[in-house]
Write a protein that holds these residues in place. Structure first.
Motif, mmCIF file in Angstrom:
data_model
loop_
_atom_site.group_PDB
_atom_site.id
_atom_site.type_symbol
_atom_site.label_atom_id
_atom_site.label_comp_id
_atom_site.label_asym_id
_atom_site.label_seq_id
_atom_site.Cartn_x
_atom_site.Cartn_y
_atom_site.Cartn_z
ATOM 1 N N ALA A 22 0.349 -1.151 -0.483
ATOM 2 C CA ALA A 22 0.063 -0.340 0.104
ATOM 3 C C ALA A 22 0.984 1.227 -0.152
ATOM 4 C CB ALA A 22 -1.609 -0.104 1.124
ATOM 5 N N LEU A 23 1.661 1.488 1.032
ATOM 6 C CA LEU A 23 2.525 1.970 1.526
ATOM 7 C C LEU A 23 3.355 2.798 -0.493
ATOM 8 C CD1 LEU A 23 4.332 1.785 4.684
ATOM 9 C CD2 LEU A 23 2.588 3.966 3.758
ATOM 10 N N GLY A 24 3.541 1.575 -1.401
ATOM 11 C CA GLY A 24 4.550 1.715 -2.300
ATOM 12 C C GLY A 24 3.447 2.074 -3.437
ATOM 13 N N ARG A 25 2.185 1.993 -3.458
ATOM 14 C CA ARG A 25 1.540 2.953 -4.042
ATOM 15 C C ARG A 25 0.558 4.286 -4.013
ATOM 16 N NH1 ARG A 25 -3.184 -1.761 -5.219
ATOM 17 N NH2 ARG A 25 -2.456 -2.775 -6.539
ATOM 18 N N ALA A 26 1.724 4.298 -2.563
ATOM 19 C CA ALA A 26 0.951 5.903 -2.099
ATOM 20 C C ALA A 26 2.348 6.387 -2.429
ATOM 21 C CB ALA A 26 0.916 6.059 -0.163
ATOM 22 N N ARG A 27 3.796 5.796 -2.214
ATOM 23 C CA ARG A 27 4.901 6.570 -2.506
ATOM 24 C C ARG A 27 4.776 7.515 -4.312
ATOM 25 N NH1 ARG A 27 7.228 3.007 1.116
ATOM 26 N NH2 ARG A 27 7.673 4.110 2.716
ATOM 27 N N THR A 28 3.448 6.268 -4.805
ATOM 28 C CA THR A 28 4.069 6.777 -6.290
ATOM 29 C C THR A 28 3.481 7.822 -6.714
ATOM 30 O OG1 THR A 28 4.448 4.241 -6.800
ATOM 31 C CG2 THR A 28 3.617 5.703 -8.846
ATOM 32 N N ARG A 29 1.793 7.715 -6.073
ATOM 33 C CA ARG A 29 0.905 8.659 -6.784
ATOM 34 C C ARG A 29 1.587 10.111 -5.476
ATOM 35 N NH1 ARG A 29 -4.531 7.571 -3.925
ATOM 36 N NH2 ARG A 29 -4.823 9.732 -5.694
ATOM 37 N N SER A 30 2.243 9.922 -4.291
ATOM 38 C CA SER A 30 2.968 11.646 -4.237
ATOM 39 C C SER A 30 3.883 12.257 -4.756
ATOM 40 C CB SER A 30 2.890 11.337 -2.595
ATOM 41 O OG SER A 30 4.389 10.247 -2.690
ATOM 42 N N ALA A 31 4.054 10.568 -5.642
ATOM 43 C CA ALA A 31 5.930 11.080 -6.626
ATOM 44 C C ALA A 31 4.995 12.043 -7.791
ATOM 45 C CB ALA A 31 6.423 10.489 -6.547
ATOM 46 N N GLU A 32 3.840 11.582 -8.201
ATOM 47 C CA GLU A 32 3.646 12.236 -9.238
ATOM 48 C C GLU A 32 2.347 13.412 -9.729
ATOM 49 O OE1 GLU A 32 2.362 7.516 -11.739
ATOM 50 O OE2 GLU A 32 0.409 9.014 -10.501
ATOM 51 N N ALA A 33 2.062 13.475 -8.138
ATOM 52 C CA ALA A 33 1.083 14.774 -7.364
ATOM 53 C C ALA A 33 2.541 15.853 -6.908
ATOM 54 C CB ALA A 33 0.305 13.915 -6.690
#
Length: 209
Positions: A72-83
């Motif tokens: 879950a955190l891996g997905r969250a980090r990807t989204r925060s980087a994209e944003a």
């Protein structure tokens, strides 16, 4: 394999796959209850794929987001980087059953902190209250029951009333202002795409300065 390893594995397996588990949007009750708070430091407990943490960061908060699932955190980090929000969010892989973040926060958010396993939820929420800075807020959202589409309810999961949540915090008299302690309805889309009404609860308390 110990019990906590099994629990972590279970959550990682739940988040595995090509599709996101949740909508990716912030919880509607969270938005309505915190939109008027001045941004500061927020602790997001059980942050999952990061929908709430990203909303906080986009609205000026400095976020510490914790979850036991590396997937879950891996997905969250990807989204925060994209944003472009990486500088506002600290993602921490942490099992609240055995550990809790240090520090004081202007807001501590616990959104649907339920678990199949042996999570000492009341103890975690008391630690959450202890982490609230003077003048800060604790917001706890809870389910009041299983969704209509659930065919295999988890009998060991207790869904507390809002008063039970409030009582379990053991807040000292004269030190907190109880702002919300109530149930409310929420529309949620089930696996088949059909909307259903769920009953959740909100407990919102403010530590007096």
């Amino acid at each position: 394999m110990n019990d906590r390893t099994a629990e972590v594995q279970r959550w990682n397996e739940m988040y595995a796959g090509d599709e996101h588990r949740w909508s990716g949007q912030a919880n509607t009750a969270l938005v309505s209850e915190t939109a008027d708070l001045p941004p500061g430091r927020v602790l997001d407990l059980g942050s999952g794929e990061g929908g709430d943490a990203l909303w906080f960061a986009a609205h000026g908060w400095q976020v510490t987001a914790v979850d036991l699932s590396a997937v879950a955190l891996g997905r969250a980090r990807t989204r925060s980087a994209e944003a472009g929000l990486d500088d506002r969010i600290q993602w921490r892989e942490l099992d609240l059953a055995t550990d809790f973040p240090d520090g004081e926060y202007d807001l501590v958010s616990a959104q649907f902190l339920h678990s199949w396993g042996d999570l000492p939820r009341e103890e975690v929420l008391r630690k959450a209250a202890d982490a609230v800075a003077p003048g800060g807020t604790l917001l706890v959202e809870s389910h009041c029951g299983v969704p209509a589409w659930e065919t295999d309810p988890h009998p060991d999961v207790h869904f507390p009333t809002p008063q039970e949540v409030l009582d379990s915090l053991g807040l000292p008299d004269g030190e907190w202002d109880v702002q919300v302690c109530a149930e409310h309805e929420r529309t949620q889309t089930g696996p088949d795409g059909t909307d259903t009404t769920r009953i959740d609860s909100t407990v919102k308390v403010r530590r007096l300065p």
